[in-house]
Design a protein around this motif. Structure first.
Motif, PDB file in Angstrom:
ATOM      1  N   ALA A  31       0.833  -1.203   0.000  1.00 32.73           N
ATOM      2  CA  ALA A  31       0.000   0.000   0.000  1.00 32.73           C
ATOM      3  C   ALA A  31       0.870   1.256   0.000  1.00 32.73           C
ATOM      4  N   GLU A  32       1.919   1.259   0.817  1.00 32.28           N
ATOM      5  CA  GLU A  32       2.839   2.396   0.829  1.00 32.28           C
ATOM      6  C   GLU A  32       3.453   2.616  -0.544  1.00 32.28           C
ATOM      7  N   ASP A  33       3.922   1.527  -1.153  1.00 35.08           N
ATOM      8  CA  ASP A  33       4.531   1.626  -2.483  1.00 35.08           C
ATOM      9  C   ASP A  33       3.528   2.147  -3.516  1.00 35.08           C
ATOM     10  N   ALA A  34       2.308   1.626  -3.459  1.00 37.91           N
ATOM     11  CA  ALA A  34       1.292   2.036  -4.434  1.00 37.91           C
ATOM     12  C   ALA A  34       0.973   3.525  -4.297  1.00 37.91           C
ATOM     13  N   VAL A  35       0.804   3.987  -3.068  1.00 36.71           N
ATOM     14  CA  VAL A  35       0.475   5.394  -2.842  1.00 36.71           C
ATOM     15  C   VAL A  35       1.650   6.277  -3.241  1.00 36.71           C
ATOM     16  N   HIS A  36       2.856   5.858  -2.879  1.00 38.38           N
ATOM     17  CA  HIS A  36       4.044   6.634  -3.254  1.00 38.38           C
ATOM     18  C   HIS A  36       4.150   6.754  -4.776  1.00 38.38           C
ATOM     19  N   ASP A  37       4.012   5.629  -5.464  1.00 39.22           N
ATOM     20  CA  ASP A  37       4.083   5.645  -6.927  1.00 39.22           C
ATOM     21  C   ASP A  37       2.998   6.538  -7.531  1.00 39.22           C
ATOM     22  N   LEU A  38       1.810   6.442  -6.975  1.00 38.43           N
ATOM     23  CA  LEU A  38       0.702   7.236  -7.490  1.00 38.43           C
ATOM     24  C   LEU A  38       0.913   8.734  -7.236  1.00 38.43           C
ATOM     25  N   LEU A  39       1.372   9.085  -6.046  1.00 43.53           N
ATOM     26  CA  LEU A  39       1.648  10.494  -5.754  1.00 43.53           C
ATOM     27  C   LEU A  39       2.750  11.029  -6.665  1.00 43.53           C
ATOM     28  N   GLU A  40       3.747  10.210  -6.897  1.00 40.84           N
ATOM     29  CA  GLU A  40       4.835  10.621  -7.788  1.00 40.84           C
ATOM     30  C   GLU A  40       4.301  10.862  -9.204  1.00 40.84           C
ATOM     31  N   ARG A  41       3.465   9.927  -9.679  1.00 45.34           N
ATOM     32  CA  ARG A  41       2.894  10.073 -11.017  1.00 45.34           C
ATOM     33  C   ARG A  41       1.991  11.302 -11.106  1.00 45.34           C
ATOM     34  N   LEU A  42       1.183  11.517 -10.071  1.00 42.39           N
ATOM     35  CA  LEU A  42       0.310  12.684 -10.054  1.00 42.39           C
ATOM     36  C   LEU A  42       1.132  13.972 -10.056  1.00 42.39           C
ATOM     37  N   TRP A  43       2.241  13.979  -9.328  1.00 45.92           N
ATOM     38  CA  TRP A  43       3.083  15.171  -9.312  1.00 45.92           C
ATOM     39  C   TRP A  43       3.705  15.434 -10.683  1.00 45.92           C
ATOM     40  N   ARG A  44       4.177  14.370 -11.333  1.00 43.41           N
ATOM     41  CA  ARG A  44       4.776  14.546 -12.662  1.00 43.41           C
ATOM     42  C   ARG A  44       3.770  15.125 -13.651  1.00 43.41           C
ATOM     43  N   GLU A  45       2.498  14.790 -13.453  1.00 46.68           N
ATOM     44  CA  GLU A  45       1.458  15.228 -14.379  1.00 46.68           C
ATOM     45  C   GLU A  45       0.544  16.288 -13.764  1.00 46.68           C
ATOM     46  N   HIS A  46       1.010  16.973 -12.715  1.00 52.98           N
ATOM     47  CA  HIS A  46       0.142  17.926 -12.015  1.00 52.98           C
ATOM     48  C   HIS A  46      -0.294  19.086 -12.896  1.00 52.98           C
ATOM     49  N   ASP A  47       0.490  19.415 -13.894  1.00 53.30           N
ATOM     50  CA  ASP A  47       0.102  20.519 -14.767  1.00 53.30           C
ATOM     51  C   ASP A  47      -1.077  20.146 -15.674  1.00 53.30           C
ATOM     52  N   ARG A  48      -1.342  18.847 -15.824  1.00 54.17           N
ATOM     53  CA  ARG A  48      -2.469  18.384 -16.649  1.00 54.17           C
ATOM     54  C   ARG A  48      -3.746  18.193 -15.840  1.00 54.17           C
ATOM     55  N   LEU A  49      -3.656  18.236 -14.499  1.00 51.50           N
ATOM     56  CA  LEU A  49      -4.834  18.028 -13.657  1.00 51.50           C
ATOM     57  C   LEU A  49      -5.742  19.248 -13.727  1.00 51.50           C
ATOM     58  N   THR A  50      -7.032  19.002 -13.789  1.00 54.41           N
ATOM     59  CA  THR A  50      -8.012  20.075 -13.870  1.00 54.41           C
ATOM     60  C   THR A  50      -8.399  20.501 -12.459  1.00 54.41           C
ATOM     61  N   PRO A  51      -8.228  21.765 -12.124  1.00 57.98           N
ATOM     62  CA  PRO A  51      -8.514  22.216 -10.761  1.00 57.98           C
ATOM     63  C   PRO A  51      -9.986  22.119 -10.358  1.00 57.98           C
ATOM     64  N   GLY A  52     -10.918  22.218 -11.265  1.00 54.69           N
ATOM     65  CA  GLY A  52     -12.329  22.282 -10.922  1.00 54.69           C
ATOM     66  C   GLY A  52     -12.991  20.961 -10.585  1.00 54.69           C
ATOM     67  N   ARG A  53     -12.363  19.846 -10.861  1.00 56.42           N
ATOM     68  CA  ARG A  53     -13.024  18.554 -10.661  1.00 56.42           C
ATOM     69  C   ARG A  53     -12.999  18.127  -9.193  1.00 56.42           C
ATOM     70  N   ASN A  54     -13.792  17.112  -8.871  1.00 55.75           N
ATOM     71  CA  ASN A  54     -13.823  16.557  -7.520  1.00 55.75           C
ATOM     72  C   ASN A  54     -12.551  15.736  -7.325  1.00 55.75           C
ATOM     73  N   VAL A  55     -11.542  16.371  -6.775  1.00 56.45           N
ATOM     74  CA  VAL A  55     -10.218  15.767  -6.668  1.00 56.45           C
ATOM     75  C   VAL A  55     -10.226  14.555  -5.753  1.00 56.45           C
ATOM     76  N   ASP A  56     -10.965  14.616  -4.643  1.00 56.23           N
ATOM     77  CA  ASP A  56     -10.991  13.494  -3.701  1.00 56.23           C
ATOM     78  C   ASP A  56     -11.436  12.202  -4.387  1.00 56.23           C
ATOM     79  N   ALA A  57     -12.571  12.263  -5.052  1.00 56.21           N
ATOM     80  CA  ALA A  57     -13.093  11.073  -5.724  1.00 56.21           C
ATOM     81  C   ALA A  57     -12.170  10.628  -6.842  1.00 56.21           C
ATOM     82  N   TRP A  58     -11.611  11.576  -7.566  1.00 59.31           N
ATOM     83  CA  TRP A  58     -10.712  11.234  -8.667  1.00 59.31           C
ATOM     84  C   TRP A  58      -9.449  10.542  -8.154  1.00 59.31           C
ATOM     85  N   VAL A  59      -8.873  11.060  -7.071  1.00 60.39           N
ATOM     86  CA  VAL A  59      -7.659  10.462  -6.502  1.00 60.39           C
ATOM     87  C   VAL A  59      -7.962   9.069  -5.950  1.00 60.39           C
ATOM     88  N   MET A  60      -9.089   8.906  -5.275  1.00 57.11           N
ATOM     89  CA  MET A  60      -9.430   7.599  -4.715  1.00 57.11           C
ATOM     90  C   MET A  60      -9.703   6.585  -5.832  1.00 57.11           C
TER      91      MET A  60
END
Length: 172
Positions: A31-60
């Motif tokens: 679980a730690e590895d999965a979350v770390h990998d996912l956070l890293e991927r999200l950070w690499r692509e943070h400029d493509r994330l849309t600010p207006g969407r429901n981020v909580d549901a999207w991240v989960m």
């Protein structure tokens, strides 16, 4: 999404992401590895994330998808190696009774079907509203309530059986 918005909206979700991943993967390390990998991927692509969407549901949803990918890989590896992985390591803490109760609930949850386990975790452990659970699972709220009812019933039955078995082995 700017850096400050990423830090403010996604970073605080990491504990919730970890608990959700752990409930699906049944392994703290994975679980730690999965979350770390996912956070890293999200950070690499943070400029493509849309600010207006429901981020909580999207991240989960992203956590769930990543965990399902890992579970599929784990099952394929197990078939390929013809081995069964498993077993939880026992804690060395002084609260043996608490650990045993926690371990019993964890084992009982692991026996639930994936969808029931996921619904139970999201609703009862994470405290997500029924509508959010429905959106994450891709079903309607009525189906979430049915899944939750079945999961709770199955948990009661499994825990009752485990406790009866434990009493029987203590008195033999």
């Amino acid at each position: 999404m700017e850096e400050f918005e990423f830090t403010a909206r996604i970073w605080p979700l990491r504990d919730r992401m970890f608990r959700y991943a752990q409930s699906l993967l049944l392994s703290s390390a994975e679980a730690e590895d999965a979350v770390h990998d996912l956070l890293e991927r999200l950070w690499r692509e943070h400029d493509r994330l849309t600010p207006g969407r429901n981020v909580d549901a999207w991240v989960m949803t992203a956590v769930r998808n990543r965990c399902y990918d890992l579970l599929r890989k784990r099952r394929a590896d197990a078939r390929r190696n013809d081995a069964v992985a498993g077993g939880a390591e026992r804690s060395t803490g002084g609260e043996a009774e608490r650990w045993e109760a926690h371990e019993m609930v964890r084992r009982a949850m692991s026996l639930l079907p994936d969808r029931q386990r996921e619904t139970l975790h999201l609703k009862d452990i994470e405290g997500c509203p029924t509508g959010e659970v429905a959106a994450l699972l891709g079903c309607d709220e009525a189906q979430v309530r049915v899944l939750l009812s079945r999961a709770r019933h199955a948990m009661r039955e499994v825990l009752k059986k485990m406790m009866d078995d434990e009493r029987t082995t203590r008195y033999e």
